[in-house]
Design an enzyme around this catalytic site. Structure first.
Site, short mmCIF file in Angstrom:
data_model
loop_
_atom_site.label_atom_id
_atom_site.label_comp_id
_atom_site.label_asym_id
_atom_site.label_seq_id
_atom_site.Cartn_x
_atom_site.Cartn_y
_atom_site.Cartn_z
N CYS A 114 10.92 -22.04 25.73
CA CYS A 114 12.37 -21.89 25.54
C CYS A 114 12.83 -20.44 25.38
CB CYS A 114 12.82 -22.72 24.33
SG CYS A 114 11.77 -22.47 22.89
N GLY A 147 12.98 -25.93 17.98
CA GLY A 147 11.78 -25.57 18.74
C GLY A 147 10.55 -26.31 18.24
N ARG A 156 1.50 -24.26 32.13
CA ARG A 156 2.37 -23.14 32.51
C ARG A 156 1.65 -21.97 33.17
NH1 ARG A 156 5.53 -23.07 26.94
NH2 ARG A 156 6.92 -24.85 27.26
N ARG A 194 10.99 -17.74 13.04
CA ARG A 194 11.77 -18.97 12.86
C ARG A 194 12.86 -18.73 11.81
NH1 ARG A 194 9.58 -23.23 15.58
NH2 ARG A 194 7.31 -23.45 15.65
N ARG A 230 4.54 -45.61 18.00
CA ARG A 230 5.46 -45.57 16.84
C ARG A 230 6.87 -46.00 17.21
NH1 ARG A 230 2.33 -40.84 16.26
NH2 ARG A 230 3.69 -39.70 17.68
N SER A 231 7.23 -45.81 18.47
CA SER A 231 8.62 -46.08 18.87
C SER A 231 8.83 -47.45 19.48
CB SER A 231 9.08 -45.01 19.86
OG SER A 231 9.13 -43.77 19.22
N HIS A 288 18.59 -20.67 19.81
CA HIS A 288 17.78 -19.48 19.55
C HIS A 288 18.61 -18.22 19.82
CE1 HIS A 288 14.30 -21.90 19.20
NE2 HIS A 288 13.64 -21.58 20.29
P1 A2P Z 1 7.48 -40.85 19.05
O1 A2P Z 1 8.92 -40.73 18.66
O2 A2P Z 1 7.09 -42.24 19.39
O3 A2P Z 1 6.56 -40.16 18.09
P2 A2P Z 1 9.78 -33.95 19.17
O4 A2P Z 1 9.38 -32.78 20.04
O5 A2P Z 1 11.23 -34.01 18.88
O6 A2P Z 1 8.91 -34.03 17.96
O7 A2P Z 1 9.44 -35.27 20.04
C1 A2P Z 1 8.15 -35.56 20.54
C2 A2P Z 1 8.23 -36.73 21.51
O8 A2P Z 1 6.91 -36.95 22.04
C3 A2P Z 1 8.65 -38.03 20.88
O9 A2P Z 1 9.34 -38.81 21.82
C4 A2P Z 1 7.30 -38.68 20.54
O10 A2P Z 1 7.35 -40.08 20.47
C5 A2P Z 1 6.52 -38.29 21.77
N1 A2P Z 1 5.09 -38.32 21.52
C6 A2P Z 1 4.39 -37.63 20.58
N2 A2P Z 1 3.07 -37.93 20.66
C7 A2P Z 1 2.94 -38.83 21.65
C8 A2P Z 1 1.84 -39.54 22.23
N3 A2P Z 1 0.59 -39.37 21.80
N4 A2P Z 1 2.09 -40.39 23.26
C9 A2P Z 1 3.34 -40.56 23.71
N5 A2P Z 1 4.42 -39.93 23.22
C10 A2P Z 1 4.24 -39.08 22.20
#
Ligand code: A2P
Length: 347
Positions: free
Chosen positions: A130, A161, A101, A236, A41-42, A243
């Site tokens: 955390c 969180g 963990r 929450r 996605r990124s 927190h």
């Molecule tokens: P992406 O932004 O591409 O979805 P947060 O805890 O703020 O939600 O962030 C989660 C992080 O983990 C983001 O950088 C997200 O990337 C990444 N992420 C989530 N799922 C995957 C995956 N399957 N493979 C790699 N990175 C992931």
């Protein structure tokens, strides 16, 4: 002779990932090369490090070639998939998820509490939950002086969180409510703006949620004892990123509030904040962006001669996650626990 390291951040675009990036720069961690990894996605995004735009890459096997250190914060299943691949390729992984963990082979480290545990790592070191990190920061210095017998903790946990998307959701919900519209909950199960709810992690047969059991089990692992009785209630609240915790401690013998104050005001990473005259004690807005865990409102428990009450606030993204992970990385460098063969050495 100085060493620098090839670092990868897995989950670089997330709430903790972006903080990791900032902390590596702010704390002058010796980075020889930096790889930013996230999901497909990124792809196309880039993030700044030391004034340079670094493209975000999708995580893959090849991404861990020639990496010394992985700071992972992309959720448990992503860590389970990639951590062993990264370690097989020679990297040390500091993992922010709950995946490893409680694995007896994996050290669970808060540098101010149990730095010695890091020395036993076999490639993966886990960063605690955390709320657990914040709790241990305030309780360990007291426990060292007089062992704590029982901990009763209630948490007031910020949206961070649940990640960057949950933080954005609370803002959107707040603005919807202020415009007289109904708040929409997509990331969290219920609207958090102008509301609160018990932590939404899965419940066990005893009625405790996963987050509460993390506090119980991880605190015991970090303190190196299964003897302490611990119970937690996690909630929450509509705070963005710090927190809070109300903590009741029971000792074998009385612990005076003044003695606790003296100890905590000399404890690394802890800042005492108490102004009884103005009823000013730690608040999430004051803890936000700070490295220290703010502790105050220390008082004798009127229901128990050996009881002590205290209150804390700590930045969930910083000491609760990214800062603790970077401190573990610094500890590895300081103690030569990142193998010298993996380091770039320059004279
Ligand atoms: P992406 O932004 O591409 O979805 P947060 O805890 O703020 O939600 O962030 C989660 C992080 O983990 C983001 O950088 C997200 O990337 C990444 N992420 C989530 N799922 C995957 C995956 N399957 N493979 C790699 N990175 C992931």
């Amino acid at each position: 002779m100085s060493k620098s390291y090839r670092v990868a951040i897995l989950g670089a675009t997330g709430a903790v990932g972006t903080e990791l990036l900032e902390l590596l720069e702010q704390r002058c961690f010796p980075v020889a090369d930096l790889k930013l990894l996230a999901s497909e996605r990124s792809v196309g995004r880039s993030l700044q490090f030391k004034g340079e735009n670094i493209p975000v890459e999708p995580v893959s096997d090849r991404a861990f070639e020639d990496i010394d250190l992985v700071l992972a914060s992309a959720g448990g299943s992503t860590s389970k998939t990639w951590a062993s691949i990264a370690t097989q390729k020679g990297a040390v992984v500091i993992d922010n998820s709950s995946a490893f963990r409680m694995n007896p082979e994996v050290p669970l480290v808060v540098p101010e509490v149990n730095p010695q545990a890091a020395a036993n790592h076999k490639g993966i070191i886990a960063n605690p939950n955390c709320t657990t990190i914040l709790l241990t920061m305030a309780v360990w210095p007291l426990h060292k002086v007089k062992p704590v017998q029982r901990i009763v903790v209630s948490t007031y946990q910020s949206a961070s969180g649940a990640g960057a998307k949950a933080m954005a959701e609370v803002k959107t919900q707040t603005s919807a409510i202020l415009q007289g519209k109904s708040p929409v909950a997509e990331v969290l199960p219920y609207p958090l703006a102008f509301n609160l709810f018990p932590h939404n992690s899965p419940l066990n047969d005893l009625g405790y949620c996963e987050e509460e059991m993390k506090m119980v089990n991880e605190t015991r692992k970090i303190f190196g004892t299964s003897q302490i009785r611990i119970t937690a209630t996690c909630v929450r609240v509509p705070v963005l990123r710090a927190h809070s915790e109300a903590i009741n401690l029971e000792f074998e013998t009385p612990f005076s509030p003044d003695e606790a104050r003296e100890i905590l005001s000399n404890s690394p990473g802890v800042k005492l904040l108490e102004d009884w005259g103005t009823n000013h004690f730690p608040m999430p807005i004051e803890a936000t962006g700070k490295d220290e865990v703010l502790v105050g409102r220390i008082r004798q428990d009127i229901s128990h001669p050996c009881g002590l009450e205290l209150w804390l606030c700590g930045d969930q993204i910083r000491k609760g996650a990214a800062l603790n992970a970077v401190q573990i990385a610094e500890l590895l460098v300081e103690k030569n626990l990142l193998k010298p063969s993996q380091a770039y050495v320059s004279r």
